[in-house]
Design a protein around this motif. Structure first.
Motif, PDB file in Angstrom:
ATOM      1  N   HIS A  95     -30.160  87.523 -39.312  1.00  0.00           N
ATOM      2  CA  HIS A  95     -30.775  86.398 -38.602  1.00  0.00           C
ATOM      3  C   HIS A  95     -29.706  85.523 -37.971  1.00  0.00           C
ATOM      4  O   HIS A  95     -28.827  85.023 -38.659  1.00  0.00           O
ATOM      5  N   MET A 105     -26.752  78.329 -47.755  1.00  0.00           N
ATOM      6  CA  MET A 105     -27.450  79.610 -47.684  1.00  0.00           C
ATOM      7  C   MET A 105     -26.715  80.657 -48.500  1.00  0.00           C
ATOM      8  O   MET A 105     -27.316  81.502 -49.141  1.00  0.00           O
ATOM      9  N   THR A 162     -26.638  85.538 -50.744  1.00  0.00           N
ATOM     10  CA  THR A 162     -26.861  86.330 -49.542  1.00  0.00           C
ATOM     11  C   THR A 162     -25.578  86.340 -48.710  1.00  0.00           C
ATOM     12  O   THR A 162     -24.748  85.453 -48.839  1.00  0.00           O
ATOM     13  N   ASP A 168     -26.597  88.811 -43.545  1.00  0.00           N
ATOM     14  CA  ASP A 168     -28.001  88.405 -43.633  1.00  0.00           C
ATOM     15  C   ASP A 168     -28.269  87.226 -42.697  1.00  0.00           C
ATOM     16  O   ASP A 168     -29.264  87.194 -42.002  1.00  0.00           O
ATOM     17  N   TYR A 169     -27.341  86.272 -42.716  1.00  0.00           N
ATOM     18  CA  TYR A 169     -27.490  85.112 -41.846  1.00  0.00           C
ATOM     19  C   TYR A 169     -26.179  84.834 -41.130  1.00  0.00           C
ATOM     20  O   TYR A 169     -25.114  84.848 -41.744  1.00  0.00           O
ATOM     21  N   TYR A 220     -32.782  75.526 -46.951  1.00  0.00           N
ATOM     22  CA  TYR A 220     -33.904  76.196 -47.590  1.00  0.00           C
ATOM     23  C   TYR A 220     -35.049  76.375 -46.594  1.00  0.00           C
ATOM     24  O   TYR A 220     -35.655  77.439 -46.482  1.00  0.00           O
ATOM     25  N   ARG A 268     -34.292  79.069 -44.108  1.00  0.00           N
ATOM     26  CA  ARG A 268     -34.448  80.395 -44.706  1.00  0.00           C
ATOM     27  C   ARG A 268     -35.916  80.740 -44.880  1.00  0.00           C
ATOM     28  O   ARG A 268     -36.359  81.839 -44.597  1.00  0.00           O
TER      29      ARG A 268
END
Ligand SMILES: Nc1ncnc2c1ncn2[C@@H]1O[C@H](COP(=O)(O)OP(=O)(O)O)[C@@H](O)[C@H]1O
Ligand SMILES: [Mg+2]
Length: 429
Positions: free
Chosen positions: A157, A181, A186, A270-271, A395, A398
């Protein structure tokens, strides 16, 4: 070739005012009055029919006032720049007008020089934006297919953090969000794409042995080893890709490659949090395009909100879906009861027709000491504001990827296609 002629619409309920403006404008060869209206509602109709570049709008009018008319016109003729006209005593109205989307204002009685320079200025301001739309749109159409296949949809993402106003807190929020995050176990990467004034290194006290420059040299084949090699790891464990260490080095990076680099990197994480520069150019727009979320950072001051308004208009024109934008108000001071240049958040929300997704209070002590120690704020005092607000924001971002209606992402992309022609082109493989 003659220069552009600026099409101007006059909206004022007093016939003498309209006549005076007409006379003042009659001799300017680059300005043409395309219509005159005596009420806000009439102004709306004529604006829709004549598509003026600039609208001179009175604030106080019977039927529909100038503020409401401006709001409506922003929807029907977004390319028109509204200049609000008022008398001195209406300064509170003026503030509301600017928030409603007016680009500038003139105080009555209006002198010829003020009138000409204001019209030309707002026209230029909007023209830059219009040209940008056009350039990006045509580049997208021409390259669309090719580029889309090349960039494709990243596995991770991409979250872009952006503000049109310098010093709003973009780097602060990007850094803290990335840290928050990551703490969930992650894979997170923070990328500084401000080629000239990247601050992430300073904020996290990281020195740039390696940076974007190395990746930019081999955009075509970014393999795992190279990527792993150029990343810097912060004490917290956060992976960071720093910007060029100096302006000379910056020249080695072609801004056109940035979106492609970001997209390729995203498949390894992931991010991917992108700290964007404030300048809105094609490189920044391309990253905003491929980002799944844009965290727009604002401060509650008039100049900032005015620029945020322009940016939100631009996002509408680019057909970004609403869910893509996360609106964060930074430097909120609950104790500030006017006096300083701070505007109540509710007033901003009403005017922008957009709720804030997060509000981060002003806290000079905490933010300053975090920067001085090279750690993120949230690493210091997780359970207290402002750290807690930053964690909640992370949060929320996400969560926005896992809400029920978005569980099947491929489906979502499919649904979005009709709404967002150029964007969907980029996402299609
Ligand atoms: N909520 C806040 N309260 C106090 N200081 C802040 C806050 N947010 C940011 N700052 C400080 O303001 C300065 C500018 O922030 P920065 O994140 O560099 O903005 P930008 O990246 O948008 O230019 C930094 O020194 C930062 O520590
Ligand atoms: Mg910054």
């Amino acid at each position: 070739m003659a220069g552009d002629v600026i099409k101007v619409l006059l909206v004022d309920d007093i016939p003498e005012t309209r006549e005076n403006l007409r006379k003042l404008l009659a001799f300017e060869t680059d300005i043409e009055v395309v219509g005159a209206a005596s009420t806000g509602r009439e102004g709306l109709e004529i604006a829709a029919a004549t598509k003026p570049d600039v609208i001179l709008m009175d604030i106080n009018m019977p039927d529909m006032d100038g503020i409401t008319a401006t709001e409506e016109i922003k929807k029907s003729v977004p390319s028109a720049a509204v200049v609000m006209m008022s008398v001195q005593s209406e300064s509170d109205y003026l503030r509301r007008a600017m928030l409603a989307g007016a680009r500038d204002f003139l105080t009555k009685p209006i002198s010829g020089d003020d009138l000409y320079s204001t019209i030309r200025r707002v026209y230029d301001l909007n023209k830059e934006l219009r040209d940008q739309f056009a350039a990006v749109a045509s580049a997208g159409a021409a390259e669309g297919g090719k580029k889309a296949r090349k960039i494709g949809k990243a596995a991770g993402h991409i979250i872009a953090v952006y503000s049109p106003q310098g010093g709003s807190g973009v780097t602060t929020i990007a850094t803290n969000m990335a840290t928050a995050m990551m703490s969930e176990g992650t894979r997170v990467l923070l990328v500084d794409t401000d080629l000239q004034f990247g601050d992430v290194g300073v904020f996290l006290n990281l020195s740039a042995k390696h940076s974007l420059v190395e990746l930019a040299q081999s955009v075509g084949d970014l393999d795992e080893d190279l990527i792993e090699n150029v990343m810097v790891t912060h004490g917290s464990g956060l992976k960071v890709l720093l910007g060029p260490p100096s302006p000379e080095e910056a020249e080695k990076v072609n801004p056109k490659d940035l979106a492609e680099i970001v997209s390729r990197l995203a498949s390894h994480y992931d991010y991917l949090i992108v700290d964007l520069p404030h300048r809105l150019d094609d490189a920044t727009l391309n990253i905003l395009d491929i980002a799944e979320r844009i965290v727009v950072v604002a401060n509650p001051t008039l100049p900032c909100i005015k620029n945020v308004r322009i940016i939100l208009d631009l996002f509408v024109a680019l057909q970004y879906p609403q869910e893509k934008i996360i609106f964060v108000m930074n430097r909120v001071n609950p104790d500030l009861k006017g006096g300083r240049a701070s505007i109540p958040i509710e007033a901003i929300e009403n005017n922008l027709k957009r709720k804030t997704d997060a509000r981060i209070p002003t806290d000079d002590r905490v933010f300053l000491s975090a920067v001085n120690q090279g750690v993120s704020v949230i690493a210091k005092e997780t359970n207290r504001s402002p750290a807690r607000d930053l964690v909640e924001l992370a949060y929320k971002v996400r969560q926005s990827f896992t809400s029920p209606e978005e569980e099947d992402e491929e489906d979502l992309m499919q649904q979005e296609q009709p709404k967002q022609s150029r964007l969907s082109g980029l996402f299609r493989r």
